[in-house]
Write a protein that holds these residues in place. Structure first.
Motif, PDB file in Angstrom:
ATOM      1  N   SER A   1       3.751 -34.578 -22.996  1.00 53.98           N
ATOM      2  CA  SER A   1       4.164 -34.597 -24.070  1.00 53.98           C
ATOM      3  C   SER A   1       2.647 -35.581 -24.372  1.00 53.98           C
ATOM      4  CB  SER A   1       5.159 -35.041 -24.868  1.00 53.98           C
ATOM      5  OG  SER A   1       5.195 -36.555 -24.409  1.00 53.98           O
ATOM      6  N   ARG A   2       2.102 -36.860 -23.684  1.00 52.37           N
ATOM      7  CA  ARG A   2       1.274 -37.539 -24.327  1.00 52.37           C
ATOM      8  C   ARG A   2      -0.305 -36.516 -24.032  1.00 52.37           C
ATOM      9  NH1 ARG A   2       1.189 -43.496 -24.824  1.00 52.37           N
ATOM     10  NH2 ARG A   2      -0.761 -44.235 -25.585  1.00 52.37           N
TER      11      ARG A   2
ATOM     12  N   TYR B   1      -0.023 -33.929 -26.243  1.00 48.18           N
ATOM     13  CA  TYR B   1      -0.642 -33.985 -27.701  1.00 48.18           C
ATOM     14  C   TYR B   1      -1.930 -34.655 -27.801  1.00 48.18           C
ATOM     15  CZ  TYR B   1      -0.094 -36.931 -32.143  1.00 48.18           C
ATOM     16  OH  TYR B   1      -0.643 -37.391 -33.890  1.00 48.18           O
ATOM     17  N   GLY B   2      -2.743 -34.826 -26.580  1.00 49.23           N
ATOM     18  CA  GLY B   2      -3.865 -35.516 -26.892  1.00 49.23           C
ATOM     19  C   GLY B   2      -5.098 -34.404 -26.361  1.00 49.23           C
TER      20      GLY B   2
ATOM     21  N   LEU C   1      -4.549 -32.765 -30.314  1.00 45.77           N
ATOM     22  CA  LEU C   1      -5.632 -33.913 -31.097  1.00 45.77           C
ATOM     23  C   LEU C   1      -6.741 -33.257 -31.316  1.00 45.77           C
ATOM     24  CD1 LEU C   1      -4.886 -35.978 -33.673  1.00 45.77           C
ATOM     25  CD2 LEU C   1      -4.405 -37.783 -32.178  1.00 45.77           C
TER      26      LEU C   1
END
Lengths: 114, 190
Positions: free
Chosen positions: B42-43, B46-47, B50
Motif C-alpha cells: 500500500s505504501r 500510494y506513493g 501521489l
C-alpha cells in the motif's frame, strides 16, 4: 551524487488514515460483484489446455497426411469379414437374387449338404 | 495470513516476492489476500499515485481503484509473473485516468502534497523531506514518476518502460532529465 543519494533517508508518505478500510471494502465489494470464472472460461483461458488442443489437431492432421492408407481410402467390404457361405448369400442379395437356390448356386455351395 | 510490511522502499524489489503468494490466493478467491497485499504494497502504491497525481485526494482514489481492479481481475492474477510490475502498472494507469478526468473537471492548481516523508525514526530529516517535496512538485508528472519508480521503488528502466507504457530508452531518458532538473532546482536554492 546519483539519484539514490538524493532520496537517501526519505520515503513515500504513509497512506492517510481510513484509506486502508476504504480500499479493502471496495476490493471486497468488487469480489462479490465480479463472479468467479466458470470451468469453461478457465479452460478457455488456460494456456496448457490451448496447447494440448493445438497439439491434438496437429497430430490428427499429420496422421491423416502421413499414415499409410492400406485400404485405398475405403473401409473393407463387409463380405470380406464373413464366413464363405454367408458371404455368398450377401453377394446374392446384393445381386438381386432372392431365390435361395440361385443364391446357393451363386455362392458355389449347390449340392453340398447343409 | 500476515506478512510483515517492508521497513521502507529502497533499491530492491523483495516486496515482489512477498506478493506472489497473495496473488495466487486472491486468484483462488480468498478475499483475505487483499489485506496481505495492502500490508505489503500500500505504501508504495500510494506513493506512486501521489507522485503521479501530486494530490493526496486523487492518490487515495487511485489506490482504492487499484484494489477494485485487483478484485475484479483476479482471474488473471495466477498468470502474473511479476506482481509488483502488475500492481505498479495498474496504479500508473489509474493515476493517468484520474489526471485526465481532473483536467477536464477543474483547472485550478492542485494542492502541494508531501511527496516524500521523513522516516519515523529520523524526525530530523523532516525539513529535508519538505524541501524535496517542493522541488519534486516542480517536475513534469512523467519525469517525477520515472524518478520515483527508479529511485524510490527500485525498478529497472525496462520495468519502468513496461509500467508506464513507453520504450525503455524513453523511460531512462525521463529519469535522467528529471534528475538533472531536480539538481538544477537544488542548486538554485543554495
Amino acid at each position: 551524487m546519483n539519484g539514490d543519494d538524493l532520496f537517501r533517508g526519505l520515503e513515500p508518505p504513509p497512506p492517510p488514515p481510513g484509506l486502508r478500510e476504504a480500499a479493502l471494502r471496495a476490493g471486497r465489494k468488487a469480489m462479490v460483484q465480479t463472479p468467479a470464472p466458470d470451468v469453461c472460461e478457465l479452460l478457455f483461458r488456460s494456456g496448457f489446455v490451448r496447447g494440448a488442443w493445438a497439439l491434438s489437431v496437429i497430430a490428427l492432421v499429420a496422421a491423416h497426411a502421413f499414415v499409410p492408407d492400406r485400404a485405398g481410402g475405403r473401409s473393407p467390404a463387409p463380405s470380406a469379414r464373413l464366413e464363405p457361405e454367408i458371404a455368398g448369400l450377401a453377394h446374392a442379395h446384393a445381386s438381386g437374387l432372392d431365390d435361395p437356390a440361385a443364391a446357393l448356386r451363386a455362392s458355389g455351395l449347390e449340392g453340398e449338404s447343409l | 495470513m500476515e506478512v510483515e510490511a517492508p521497513a521502507g522502499p529502497g533499491p530492491d524489489v523483495e516486496w515482489a516476492a512477498a506478493l506472489r503468494g497473495p496473488f495466487q490466493a486472491l486468484a483462488g478467491g480468498e478475499a483475505a489476500a487483499l489485506e496481505t497485499i495492502w500490508e505489503v504494497a500500500s505504501r508504495r502504491l500510494y506513493g506512486l499515485a501521489l507522485w503521479r497525481t501530486g494530490n493526496a485526494e486523487d492518490a487515495s482514489d487511485v489506490v482504492q481503484e487499484v484494489f477494485v481492479r485487483l478484485a475484479s481481475r483476479r482471474a488473471e492474477l495466477s498468470r502474473v509473473t511479476t506482481p509488483h510490475v502488475w500492481l505498479l502498472t495498474v496504479t500508473h494507469n489509474a493515476a493517468v485516468d484520474r489526471l485526465r478526468r481532473r483536467k477536464r473537471r477543474r483547472s485550478e492548481p492542485i494542492e502541494s502534497a508531501a511527496l516524500v516523508a521523513a522516516p519515523l525514526h529520523d524526525p530530523g530529516s523532516r525539513v529535508e523531506a519538505e524541501r524535496m517535496s517542493r522541488l519534486l512538485a516542480e517536475l513534469p508528472e512523467a519525469q517525477r514518476e520515472a524518478v520515483a519508480l527508479r529511485h524510490v521503488e527500485g525498478c529497472s528502466y525496462r520495468e519502468i518502460g513496461r509500467i508506464t507504457g513507453v520504450p525503455t530508452f524513453t523511460a531512462a531518458s525521463r529519469c535522467r532529465l528529471g534528475l538533472a532538473r531536480l539538481r538544477r532546482l537544488m542548486e538554485g536554492l543554495r
